[in-house]
Design a protein around this motif. Structure first.
Motif: not given
Length: 170
Positions: A71-77
């Motif tokens: 979820d964090q990787l997705l939000w950052n990207r």
């Protein structure tokens, strides 16, 4: 391929949260267009990928990612994509249209988006024609892919929806 009713309902519910939230729901987790993989794999173009289509130097092979990490990787990207796309768009757009552009750029990269006929048509004010351009981006590794065809059809539906009612078919 039409957007599934479950995904459509989530997207309609996210409308008040803006394009960032719509995009993360469209792309992420179970039922998102990317599909979630917890261990890195090589995609159809041979690129190491994890979670919801995350690629690049931060992908750690043989690591098992958690939902929270994905979820964090997705939000950052998606945040990065938003920061890259928004300055290039010179016409007003609805949240679903922006979400479609973020999803598309998330997949093809900012370089391809910035040079695309899609962006040229969009900035010329021809939003519908720009949305139709999405269907041309169905190749990976020199081959046409059913998964990309389905994804582009869903992005096109999102792009052509100006409001939650449009997405719901009302």
């Amino acid at each position: 391929m039409a957007i599934s009713s479950g995904l459509r309902n989530k997207l309609i519910a996210a409308a008040g949260g803006g394009a960032m939230l719509i995009t993360t729901i469209f792309l992420g987790g179970k039922g998102g267009v990317e599909g979630r993989e917890y261990v890195a794999y090589k995609d159809v173009a041979g690129v190491w990928t994890v979670c919801d289509g995350i690629t690049g130097q931060g992908v750690i092979r043989n690591k098992t990612y958690t939902d929270r990490e994905c979820d964090q990787l997705l939000w950052n990207r998606v945040s990065l994509v938003k920061a890259q796309v928004d300055p290039l768009v010179q016409v007003p757009l609805g949240e679903y249209q922006r979400a479609a552009l973020y999803s598309f750029t998330y997949n093809v990269g900012i370089g391809a988006f910035s040079k695309s006929t899609l962006l040229k048509k969009l900035n010329a004010g021809n939003v519908d024609a720009a949305c139709e351009e999405l269907r041309r981006w169905i190749y990976a590794g020199g081959q046409k892919w059913r998964g990309l065809m389905n994804r582009r059809d869903m992005e096109r539906s999102l792009c052509l929806a100006e409001a939650a009612d449009d997405l719901a078919g009302k």
